[in-house]
Structure formats: C-alpha cells, structure tokens
Design an enzyme around this catalytic site. Structure first.
Site, PDB file in Angstrom:
ATOM      1  N   LYS A 105       0.661  -1.467   0.007  1.00 47.09           N
ATOM      2  CA  LYS A 105      -0.316  -0.054   0.293  1.00 47.09           C
ATOM      3  C   LYS A 105       1.024   1.107   0.052  1.00 47.09           C
ATOM      4  O   LYS A 105       0.037   2.547   0.589  1.00 47.09           O
ATOM      5  CB  LYS A 105      -1.223  -0.115   1.130  1.00 47.09           C
ATOM      6  CG  LYS A 105      -2.109  -0.723   1.381  1.00 47.09           C
ATOM      7  CD  LYS A 105      -3.123  -1.291  -0.019  1.00 47.09           C
ATOM      8  CE  LYS A 105      -3.552  -0.128  -0.429  1.00 47.09           C
ATOM      9  NZ  LYS A 105      -3.958  -0.836  -1.983  1.00 47.09           N
ATOM     10  N   THR A 106       2.324   1.130  -0.366  1.00 47.64           N
ATOM     11  CA  THR A 106       3.001   2.543  -0.152  1.00 47.64           C
ATOM     12  C   THR A 106       3.561   2.922  -1.818  1.00 47.64           C
ATOM     13  O   THR A 106       3.602   4.025  -2.028  1.00 47.64           O
ATOM     14  CB  THR A 106       4.145   1.715   0.666  1.00 47.64           C
ATOM     15  OG1 THR A 106       5.094   0.666  -0.042  1.00 47.64           O
ATOM     16  CG2 THR A 106       4.533   2.032   2.054  1.00 47.64           C
ATOM     17  N   GLY A 107       2.690   1.765  -2.527  1.00 48.29           N
ATOM     18  CA  GLY A 107       3.105   2.350  -4.120  1.00 48.29           C
ATOM     19  C   GLY A 107       3.884   2.064  -4.637  1.00 48.29           C
ATOM     20  O   GLY A 107       4.600   2.304  -5.797  1.00 48.29           O
ATOM     21  N   THR A 146       3.124  -1.130  -6.914  1.00 50.57           N
ATOM     22  CA  THR A 146       2.763  -1.028  -7.508  1.00 50.57           C
ATOM     23  C   THR A 146       3.307  -0.343  -8.899  1.00 50.57           C
ATOM     24  O   THR A 146       3.672  -0.542  -9.981  1.00 50.57           O
ATOM     25  CB  THR A 146       1.388  -1.842  -7.740  1.00 50.57           C
ATOM     26  OG1 THR A 146       1.356  -2.219  -6.717  1.00 50.57           O
ATOM     27  CG2 THR A 146       0.894  -2.732  -9.330  1.00 50.57           C
ATOM     28  N   GLY A 192      -4.808   3.145  -6.430  1.00 50.86           N
ATOM     29  CA  GLY A 192      -5.983   4.344  -6.011  1.00 50.86           C
ATOM     30  C   GLY A 192      -6.945   4.409  -5.898  1.00 50.86           C
ATOM     31  O   GLY A 192      -7.732   4.865  -7.155  1.00 50.86           O
TER      32      GLY A 192
END
Ligand code: A3P
Length: 325
Positions: free
Chosen positions: A57-59, A61, A277
């Site tokens: 969940k920190t980006g 991907t 997002g």
C-alpha cells in the site's frame, strides 16, 4: 556418520544438526567449490540485482510499473497466483529452491547491460527475509517505500473492504486499530496487518543487520505519487542504470485517474488498474488520534534513522512529530 548408507546418513545428519533442516540458499557462483559442481548449462545471470521489498500500500505497484518501462530493467515472469510478485523469500516458495527462483526470471540477452529485479511487498516486515536475501544476494540493492503509517494502515483496511473481507466489512477502522488481546482472532489478525508493516524503524533496523545503508534506498511514497519523475531520476542514479531515461517523456498526470500514468501516445495514458489508487472517506479523528499515539515512538525512531540513509525527513513525519508533542 561417513560409514552409513546415504539415506540413513541423511537422517542421522539432521538428527545431529536439526538447525540445518531449514535451508539457507547461497549463490553458487560466489563459492569456487560450489561453482565446480554447478552444471555447465546453469548460469548465475538469472538472479536479481535489486528488490522492491514493500511494504504493501505504499505505491509498490506504481514503482514496479515505472521501473519496468526502462529498457535495461527487467522484472520476473508473472505468476498466475501472485501476479507480478514472486514471494520467494517469505513463503514456502523458498523451499522450491534456487532453480525455481532463477526460473522466475528471464535470461537476459545482455546480462552486463541488464538489471533484473523483483517486487514482493510482503518482504519488508517479514523477520526471516533480510537474512535469506543477504545469503543469496549479498550485493543486491534494496528499495523500501515509506509513507505515513496511519494512512498506510487505513489504505490496507480499505483494500480489504474492497475485497469484501468479512472482518473489514464487519468492523469500523477505529474498531480494528483499537482491537486488543481479548478481541476475536480474525480482528486481531486484521489489526496486525494494518499496523505492523508501518513500524518502519523496527523493520529497517533488521535490514540494516544484513545490508549497509548505502545498499538501501528509501522512496517517499508521497513524492512517488506527486512527483514520480524526480523519484525515477534519483532511483536511476542509485541503481547506476544505463541509459539514463528522462521519465518526463514517459509519465504524465492523468486527471481522470488522479495519478501519474504511463504515456502511450499524445492522448492516451496507461494507468494502474482499479485496485490501485482509490478515493475513500477521510479517516475519522478518533482513529487518527489513536494512531498518532500508537506510532509516535516508532516515527521518532524513523526520523533518526533516515539520517543514515541520507534522505530528508518527509513532510508527513515532521507534522506527525510536531502534533504528537
Ligand atoms: P490506494 O489504492 O489506497 O489509493 P501498492 O501497490 O503498494 O499496494 O500501493 C497502492 C497505492 O499506491 C495506492 O493506494 C495509491 O495511493 C498509491 N499510488 C502511488 N502512485 C500511484 C499511481 N501512479 N497510480 C496508482 N496508485 C498509486
């Protein structure tokens, strides 16, 4: 021991050395004795030079997909079960062995010009992972993303709700983060998965037991979200990758998605899928207050640790430390 037939010798060996039952894979190409019995058709070119270790969940991907745009950076093959993630060092995949891991990567045509990498977002907080990575890939570069851990926890909770996880559906975020030892086990599990990856300092210290700070690169998730071109600039320098790619030509803000996406043509962008997002209602003030208190000490430790990584204290951390006084 030497006088026993092979099978019995094996049993006897593990009876005498039970700690050796859990393998620790090392790189055969780093040891001349191992290399001499390594079959000639094997190669050491199929091991990654860097890892994105998370947390979720920190980006991770977005970073994975931006890096994959680079002509000299190549990721592992996708898995049917875990998509882009191999999850080798943190799961039973580890027991499938080195051949299994190497087969997860393509054979680069120009090994000297190519950087192989993998992203598995659960590596970061897993106790055993740094030791296993250091044994096999001692020179690998490690990329960690950090963001406000309270926001990360909330994003994970919302992610679980999007997947209709019954526990996340039945309890509010405040109920989840304030669960205690008397709470139902599934609620406690969800609480841990929300909260524990955000104990950044504690996890980073474990990575530092195995890797020097100059091999670890911290990416600030807020910067990745708002200014990915700059993040990709510094990351390329850290990775010493060639050719240098000017990401301002390849990434563009997409007003519909509300995030930066890959440029496909003058008018077309390719954004991450629906599961990355989101917009959701703001976190309630009670949960926010509770988490500020919960993370206070950990955030203070993180602000001290960041100095060893030569990275500035991000805005969210400055605010949290001020408000927590
Ligand atoms: P949300 O889905 O809660 O908004 P990960 O891939 O590590 O699971 O992280 C998912 C998060 O990446 C998303 O959380 C989103 O905020 C963030 N993100 C950062 N840059 C993004 C981008 N360019 N496109 C989509 N999501 C991005």
């Amino acid at each position: 021991l030497l006088s026993l037939p092979p099978l019995e010798m094996g049993f006897k060996y593990f009876e005498l050395y039970p700690q050796d039952k859990d393998p620790l894979w090392t790189n055969p190409c780093d040891y001349s004795r191992h290399l001499s019995i390594w079959p000639a058709n094997r190669t050491c070119d199929r091991l990654p030079q860097f890892l994105i270790v998370g947390p979720q969940k920190t980006g991770t991907t977005a970073l994975y997909s931006f890096l994959s745009q680079h002509p000299s950076i190549v990721s592992n093959h996708k898995s049917r079960k875990t998509f882009e993630e191999i999850q080798f060092f943190n799961t039973d995949n580890y027991y499938s062995g080195l051949d299994w891991y190497m087969a997860s990567f393509p054979s680069p045509e120009k090994p000297n010009m190519t950087l192989l990498f993998e992203k598995s977002a659960n590596y970061f907080e897993n106790e055993i992972v740094p030791k296993r990575v250091a044994a096999l890939l001692p020179r690998a570069k490690i990329i960690v993303l950090v963001m406000n851990p309270a926001k990360r926890a909330y994003s994970w909770y919302q992610h679980q709700r999007n997947h209709k996880d019954p526990t996340a559906m039945n309890y509010t975020f405040h109920e989840v983060v304030t669960a205690n030892d008397m709470s139902p086990p599934k609620l406690r599990t969800l609480r841990s998965r929300c909260l524990l990856p955000g104990l950044y300092a504690q996890h980073l210290i474990r990575w530092l037991d195995f890797f020097p700070p100059n091999q670890i690169h911290i990416v600030h998730s807020d910067e990745l979200r708002n200014d990915p071109i700059n993040v990709m600039h510094y990351l390329q320098k850290f990775l010493h990758v060639h050719p240098y790619m000017d990401y301002s030509q390849y990434l563009r803000y997409d007003p519909v998605k509300g995030f930066f996406c890959q440029v496909i043509s003058d008018k077309q962008n390719k954004c991450l899928g629906k599961s990355k997002g989101h917009t959701y209602p703001p976190m309630g003030p009670e949960a926010e207050q509770h988490l500020r208190h919960f993370y206070r000490k950990h955030n203070m430790n993180l602000s001290k640790l960041l100095a060893s990584f030569n990275t500035a204290v991000p805005q969210w951390l400055q605010t949290e430390l001020k408000e927590a006084v």
